[in-house]
Design a protein around this motif. Structure first.
Motif, PDB file in Angstrom:
ATOM      1  N   HIS A 170     160.032  30.243  42.109  1.00 20.59           N
ATOM      2  CA  HIS A 170     160.521  31.576  41.755  1.00 20.59           C
ATOM      3  C   HIS A 170     161.897  31.798  42.379  1.00 20.59           C
ATOM      4  CE1 HIS A 170     160.238  35.800  40.757  1.00 20.59           C
ATOM      5  NE2 HIS A 170     158.940  35.759  40.499  1.00 20.59           N
ATOM      6  N   ASP A 202     148.929  36.714  34.020  1.00 15.25           N
ATOM      7  CA  ASP A 202     149.057  36.301  35.415  1.00 15.25           C
ATOM      8  C   ASP A 202     150.510  36.176  35.865  1.00 15.25           C
ATOM      9  OD1 ASP A 202     149.491  34.112  33.768  1.00 15.25           O
ATOM     10  OD2 ASP A 202     148.369  32.699  35.016  1.00 15.25           O
ATOM     11  N   THR A 203     151.414  35.724  34.989  1.00 25.40           N
ATOM     12  CA  THR A 203     152.794  35.484  35.389  1.00 25.40           C
ATOM     13  C   THR A 203     153.776  36.511  34.829  1.00 25.40           C
ATOM     14  OG1 THR A 203     153.220  34.054  33.483  1.00 25.40           O
ATOM     15  CG2 THR A 203     152.389  32.991  35.501  1.00 25.40           C
ATOM     16  N   HIS A 254     152.128  35.907  40.968  1.00 24.15           N
ATOM     17  CA  HIS A 254     151.508  34.591  40.829  1.00 24.15           C
ATOM     18  C   HIS A 254     152.567  33.581  40.409  1.00 24.15           C
ATOM     19  CE1 HIS A 254     148.830  31.354  39.769  1.00 24.15           C
ATOM     20  NE2 HIS A 254     149.259  31.364  38.514  1.00 24.15           N
ATOM     21  N   VAL A 255     152.687  32.500  41.184  1.00 23.71           N
ATOM     22  CA  VAL A 255     153.647  31.440  40.882  1.00 23.71           C
ATOM     23  C   VAL A 255     152.874  30.146  40.653  1.00 23.71           C
ATOM     24  CG1 VAL A 255     155.695  30.178  41.658  1.00 23.71           C
ATOM     25  CG2 VAL A 255     155.353  32.567  42.365  1.00 23.71           C
ATOM     26  N   PRO A 256     152.796  29.663  39.404  1.00 25.86           N
ATOM     27  CA  PRO A 256     152.093  28.403  39.149  1.00 25.86           C
ATOM     28  C   PRO A 256     152.682  27.255  39.967  1.00 25.86           C
ATOM     29  CG  PRO A 256     152.502  29.557  37.091  1.00 25.86           C
ATOM     30  CD  PRO A 256     153.269  30.290  38.157  1.00 25.86           C
ATOM     31  N   THR A 270     155.345  36.077  32.171  1.00 24.23           N
ATOM     32  CA  THR A 270     156.234  35.336  31.284  1.00 24.23           C
ATOM     33  C   THR A 270     155.637  35.298  29.877  1.00 24.23           C
ATOM     34  OG1 THR A 270     155.186  33.264  31.974  1.00 24.23           O
ATOM     35  CG2 THR A 270     157.215  33.901  33.110  1.00 24.23           C
ATOM     36  N   ASP A 298     156.920  28.922  30.239  1.00 25.99           N
ATOM     37  CA  ASP A 298     156.226  27.637  30.014  1.00 25.99           C
ATOM     38  C   ASP A 298     157.012  26.777  29.019  1.00 25.99           C
ATOM     39  OD1 ASP A 298     153.526  28.119  31.468  1.00 25.99           O
ATOM     40  OD2 ASP A 298     153.809  29.923  30.273  1.00 25.99           O
ATOM     41  N   LEU A 340     160.936  34.073  37.384  1.00 32.48           N
ATOM     42  CA  LEU A 340     159.934  33.019  37.247  1.00 32.48           C
ATOM     43  C   LEU A 340     160.073  32.348  35.881  1.00 32.48           C
ATOM     44  CD1 LEU A 340     157.432  31.638  38.546  1.00 32.48           C
ATOM     45  CD2 LEU A 340     156.040  33.268  37.250  1.00 32.48           C
TER      46      LEU A 340
END
Length: 372
Positions: free
Chosen positions: A282, A99-100, A275-277, A102, A130, A127
């Motif tokens: 970002h 999704d990201t 997608h940015v949690p 990363t 985690d 971005l």
């Protein structure tokens, strides 16, 4: 690439010319280091010629030796893996979150082995990764953690700035970044001894040239290490001092561009938006969309470029590059690498240009989508 450089930056460069100290490790470089440390709320900042230089010197200062393994994010420009190779160690590629984009902490945890000494995470195209999970993995296994924040100056993770999310962080000031001096970088850390090691190695293993220049008589520099020429010039440092003071202005423009793209493209079924949690922000170094399976990316890109709209593939699945022969597979990273498309993103884009990009992209997608 479109850097936001103007009259204030030119005036700062003129001041350096008048000072007769354009080279590295001068007074403007020292001032920039203080300002970077204050801005990112870290103890130490070392101004360097590039983020790649910062990664290399960080690994040397951390004592990485030939044969050691360092887990690196796969879905990125392969500078982290290159740096690991520079010191004779082995890069071990960790897959990305779908999704990201990363690095996936679960993939990192699964790769830790008896030869693992550290992890290099990457804030992918702006971005943050985690870091709660990544710092916990590093602490649990006694590993170092480096944040490659090359693309993420101005981003945040749980209220903290990118560049201050791991014990060591590396920044880039390349022309595509949110703030730039054309080329340049920095290392950030709270470890004073590590910063001193990096600073010494960055200038051929000599001590501070600007400090020695104040010595009365004949100062004779002493080479304490076999170092490198990784200094940042005072010309670049002066530009970055201005850019750092403009960071919120420049980021606000990029945020506005990203928000407008998202509004214009939100209903487009042939692509997935970034997608940015909710726990991070970002920096929008790039606006990277994922094309739906079956869309001919090369055809879309050709149509956009024919219409005067620049685009690119985004970033790399490092493990697929010819420089790295590995049995490891990173299927998520490989899929993102195959479907990503970066559309124009910089602080000088106008509303009309953003709308033209979105219209051109929609038209190209329709022309190059395989019938279902």
């Amino acid at each position: 690439m479109h850097a936001s450089l103007g009259e204030r930056e030119l005036a700062a460069v003129a001041e350096v010319f008048a000072s007769e100290w354009p080279a590295g490790q001068g007074p403007r470089g020292k001032a920039l280091e203080r300002e970077l440390a204050e801005h990112f709320e870290v103890g130490e900042a070392v101004a360097l010629s590039s983020c790649a230089a910062a990664l290399h010197l960080a690994l040397l200062a951390l004592g990485v030796e030939p044969g050691d393994e360092v887990i690196v994010a796969d879905y990125t420009f392969p500078a982290p893996a290159h740096a690991v190779r520079y010191v004779g160690a082995v890069p071990v590629f960790a897959d990305a979150r779908a999704d990201t984009g990363t690095v996936d902490p679960r993939a990192v945890a699964d790769l830790v082995g008896p030869r693992t000494v550290g992890v290099i995470a990457v804030d992918t195209v702006g971005l943050p990764a985690d870091y709660t999970e990544l710092n916990a993995i590093a602490e649990r296994h006694g590993l170092f953690l480096i944040e490659d924040a090359a693309c993420a100056v101005g981003a945040t993770y749980r209220g903290r700035p990118a560049g201050a999310l791991a014990p060591v962080a590396c920044l880039s000031f390349h022309g595509r970044k949110g703030i730039t001096s054309g080329e340049g970088g920095a290392l950030l850390t709270g470890d004073r001894a590590l910063a001193a090691d990096v600073r010494l190695r960055s200038s051929f293993g000599l001590g501070s040239i600007v400090d020695q220049a104040r010595v009365v008589g004949l100062p004779i520099p002493v080479f304490h290490e076999t170092g490198y020429n990784y200094k940042l010039s005072d010309i670049a440092a002066a530009i970055l001092q201005v850019q750092l003071s403009r960071i919120e202005e420049l980021l606000d423009r990029r945020r506005a561009v990203a928000a407008r793209y998202s509004e214009l493209l939100k209903d487009e079924e042939l692509l997935t938006l970034p997608h940015v949690p909710l726990d991070r922000t970002h920096a929008w170094q790039s606006y990277l969309v994922m094309l739906a399976p079956g869309v001919d990316r090369a055809g879309v890109a050709a149509d956009l470029r024919a219409g005067g709209i620049g685009c690119g593939h985004g970033t790399w699945a490092s493990h697929l590059q010819p420089a790295y022969e590995t049995a490891l597979t990173c299927p998520v990273s490989a899929d993102l690498f195959a479907r990503g498309l970066a559309i124009p993103m910089h602080a000088e884009l106008t509303e009309q240009q953003v709308e033209r990009v979105a219209d051109g992209l929609r038209t190209a997608l329709r022309a190059h989508a395989r019938p279902s």
